[in-house]
Design an enzyme around this catalytic site. Sequence first.
Site, PDB file in Angstrom:
ATOM      1  N   LYS A 188     -48.205  -9.040 -28.470  1.00  0.00           N
ATOM      2  CA  LYS A 188     -47.880  -8.116 -29.568  1.00  0.00           C
ATOM      3  C   LYS A 188     -46.371  -7.879 -29.599  1.00  0.00           C
ATOM      4  O   LYS A 188     -45.774  -7.466 -28.611  1.00  0.00           O
ATOM      5  CB  LYS A 188     -48.625  -6.793 -29.356  1.00  0.00           C
ATOM      6  CG  LYS A 188     -48.206  -5.668 -30.317  1.00  0.00           C
ATOM      7  CD  LYS A 188     -49.073  -4.413 -30.129  1.00  0.00           C
ATOM      8  CE  LYS A 188     -48.543  -3.238 -30.952  1.00  0.00           C
ATOM      9  NZ  LYS A 188     -49.344  -2.002 -30.772  1.00  0.00           N
ATOM     10  N   ASP A 228     -42.748   0.942 -33.474  1.00  0.00           N
ATOM     11  CA  ASP A 228     -43.992   1.431 -34.067  1.00  0.00           C
ATOM     12  C   ASP A 228     -43.867   2.918 -34.390  1.00  0.00           C
ATOM     13  O   ASP A 228     -44.070   3.773 -33.522  1.00  0.00           O
ATOM     14  CB  ASP A 228     -45.152   1.201 -33.079  1.00  0.00           C
ATOM     15  CG  ASP A 228     -46.490   1.665 -33.652  1.00  0.00           C
ATOM     16  OD1 ASP A 228     -46.544   1.958 -34.860  1.00  0.00           O
ATOM     17  OD2 ASP A 228     -47.469   1.723 -32.873  1.00  0.00           O
ATOM     18  N   LYS A 250     -46.442   8.762 -36.555  1.00  0.00           N
ATOM     19  CA  LYS A 250     -46.643   9.364 -35.238  1.00  0.00           C
ATOM     20  C   LYS A 250     -45.872  10.682 -35.158  1.00  0.00           C
ATOM     21  O   LYS A 250     -44.869  10.847 -35.853  1.00  0.00           O
ATOM     22  CB  LYS A 250     -46.089   8.418 -34.165  1.00  0.00           C
ATOM     23  CG  LYS A 250     -46.943   7.207 -33.881  1.00  0.00           C
ATOM     24  CD  LYS A 250     -46.333   6.389 -32.759  1.00  0.00           C
ATOM     25  CE  LYS A 250     -47.147   5.132 -32.489  1.00  0.00           C
ATOM     26  NZ  LYS A 250     -48.483   5.382 -31.934  1.00  0.00           N
ATOM     27  N   ASP A 281     -42.988  -1.364 -27.921  1.00  0.00           N
ATOM     28  CA  ASP A 281     -44.257  -1.869 -28.450  1.00  0.00           C
ATOM     29  C   ASP A 281     -44.254  -3.403 -28.625  1.00  0.00           C
ATOM     30  O   ASP A 281     -45.210  -3.969 -29.126  1.00  0.00           O
ATOM     31  CB  ASP A 281     -44.581  -1.161 -29.779  1.00  0.00           C
ATOM     32  CG  ASP A 281     -46.073  -0.975 -30.000  1.00  0.00           C
ATOM     33  OD1 ASP A 281     -46.834  -1.070 -29.024  1.00  0.00           O
ATOM     34  OD2 ASP A 281     -46.471  -0.750 -31.164  1.00  0.00           O
ATOM     35  N   ASP A 297     -51.303   3.213 -38.123  1.00  0.00           N
ATOM     36  CA  ASP A 297     -50.796   3.191 -36.750  1.00  0.00           C
ATOM     37  C   ASP A 297     -51.594   2.231 -35.863  1.00  0.00           C
ATOM     38  O   ASP A 297     -51.180   1.902 -34.760  1.00  0.00           O
ATOM     39  CB  ASP A 297     -50.835   4.611 -36.175  1.00  0.00           C
ATOM     40  CG  ASP A 297     -49.963   4.755 -34.940  1.00  0.00           C
ATOM     41  OD1 ASP A 297     -49.198   3.819 -34.648  1.00  0.00           O
ATOM     42  OD2 ASP A 297     -50.050   5.806 -34.280  1.00  0.00           O
ATOM     43  N   GLU A 329     -51.748  -0.869 -35.914  1.00  0.00           N
ATOM     44  CA  GLU A 329     -51.126  -2.063 -36.492  1.00  0.00           C
ATOM     45  C   GLU A 329     -51.134  -3.265 -35.544  1.00  0.00           C
ATOM     46  O   GLU A 329     -51.086  -4.405 -35.987  1.00  0.00           O
ATOM     47  CB  GLU A 329     -49.679  -1.750 -36.909  1.00  0.00           C
ATOM     48  CG  GLU A 329     -48.619  -1.857 -35.803  1.00  0.00           C
ATOM     49  CD  GLU A 329     -48.850  -0.889 -34.644  1.00  0.00           C
ATOM     50  OE1 GLU A 329     -49.500   0.142 -34.856  1.00  0.00           O
ATOM     51  OE2 GLU A 329     -48.377  -1.179 -33.528  1.00  0.00           O
ATOM     52  N   ARG A 364     -53.491  -4.524 -33.608  1.00  0.00           N
ATOM     53  CA  ARG A 364     -54.658  -5.393 -33.777  1.00  0.00           C
ATOM     54  C   ARG A 364     -54.543  -6.228 -35.054  1.00  0.00           C
ATOM     55  O   ARG A 364     -55.099  -7.317 -35.136  1.00  0.00           O
ATOM     56  CB  ARG A 364     -55.944  -4.554 -33.756  1.00  0.00           C
ATOM     57  CG  ARG A 364     -56.071  -3.588 -34.901  1.00  0.00           C
ATOM     58  CD  ARG A 364     -57.092  -2.501 -34.624  1.00  0.00           C
ATOM     59  NE  ARG A 364     -56.569  -1.494 -33.697  1.00  0.00           N
ATOM     60  CZ  ARG A 364     -57.276  -0.468 -33.238  1.00  0.00           C
ATOM     61  NH1 ARG A 364     -58.525  -0.313 -33.609  1.00  0.00           N
ATOM     62  NH2 ARG A 364     -56.740   0.398 -32.415  1.00  0.00           N
TER      63      ARG A 364
END
Length: 499
Positions: A265, A270, A277, A288, A347, A349, A351
């Site tokens: 990833k 993020d 968030k 991230d 959020d 994101e 996956r």
Amino acid sequence: MKIVSALRSVRSKSEATLIGVFSGEEKNSGKAFEDNKIKNFISELAKTHRFSGKEGAFFFSPVPGDAKRGVLIAGLGDKKKFNAEKLRRLGSALFAKLNGLSFESARVELDTLVGSGVSYADGAAALVEGIRLKEYRFDFHKSKDKKEEKPETLKEIVLAVRDKKALDSVSKEIAVAQTIVESANVARRLGDEPANVMTPRRLAEEARKMAREVGLKCQILDEKQIRALKMGALLGVAQGSKEPPRFIILEHHGASGKPIVLVGKGITFDSGGISLKPPQGMDLMRYDMCGGAAVIGILRAAAKLKLKQHLIGLVPTCENLPSETPTRPGDIHTTYLGKTVEVLNTDAEGRLILSDALAYAHKYKPRAIIDMATLTGACVATFGDQCMGMMGNDPALLKNIQKAGYETGERCWELPMWQEYGDMIKSDFADLKNIGGKYAGTITAGKFLEVFVGDYPWCHLDIAGVAWRESPAYYTKAGATGVGVRLMVRYLRNLTKRS
Ligand code: BES
Ligand code: ZN
Ligand code: ZN
């Protein structure tokens, strides 16, 4: 700073000598020294209990009559509980101590540190890892006068062994361990760079530069190419940012046949997107992309070590930001595989971008797919910073990765993947939705990924709790840990040994 090996009988000019002592064996510790004067001195100290074999104990004394030289005695604890992780920790403590005492050179009596369940080669590797991980710094963004630590004094550490046969394996393993830990530190640096520096384009450039240096094949797909491939999930996350996405493909052709595909990833920041968030701790979401950084580090190590494996590294990378063009909650995207996803929380994101990469992996007809991602806060709630969450569909693959986890101190723990968890991501309006319910968040994320894996053997590692640290512990400082690199290289080396 150099780390080398030497035969114990070769006299060295080292200023400091380190030995290890197990609990209850303090009395015999003088024997480890060749110099009679030191031998007697240590034996005297042992009689009066001036140092201890308790785990974590660290004793230092100058050599009598020679203030320039010193002896260090490290407590190793219970002999029966000794393992490589303790040596990693000792390596980092030793490095800190020697620098603190302004020594330039040191000699480690390896014979006193191994033998009890840890081989010479593994022991040497663990020390090298502990030292090099501790040595890592990330202070490029500080002016000279603002760099806190004083410059390091240490120039050389010699790992001394008694027997010639062990020396060969020790020197080989030192070299291998240096390459592996150096690659972990590359991953750490990529992770530690702030998000305004380590953008998706920059991450791709770093991968390309590294690939050129070590002789890996590298292909970077730009936004146009990603669009042509119809990677709708990756594009959907990327559309909220002016920074365009990239799709990094690395290849190490160390053997013929089907490859193992590693997917990481690469969200360079993020914010959560429209499902923003909370501000507290949002800065940490620069980490991230640590899964992606690990994949880059693993491929680097594989190339430098000339691992006899065919490997592909895939890193989908973009930013997750709100803007006037982001994905909105409720939007439906068509993924590379053709399945549609209702985005109920922007959020979730990770996956999404992984789904396109996992489906892309099919084109290689892989032997296995292994993905690494800072995927869920729920994983941090479950495991804290002690291990990563592991899920998958192939017990042997998972078992071997877990074994490598114990060997490297990068531990993995398996979570169940029962079909009922999959029911939680069914959507009313699309093929699936990108969030489950309130509970089992790590598993429902895993079940989401599983849809895109197909029938290939697969392991998913949720590294959310271990990809970075907020405070230092043992050999890791605050910041990115490079987790995944030592784990995967170990796993791959174990495979090669077996075949
Ligand atoms: N990158 C985060 C996961 C994360 C959170 C990693 C904290 C490390 C520390 C991920 O993209 C995310 O935001 N996941 C959401 C999913 C939820 C909306 C279903 C989460 O875990 O809250
Ligand atoms: Zn997120
Ligand atoms: Zn994320």
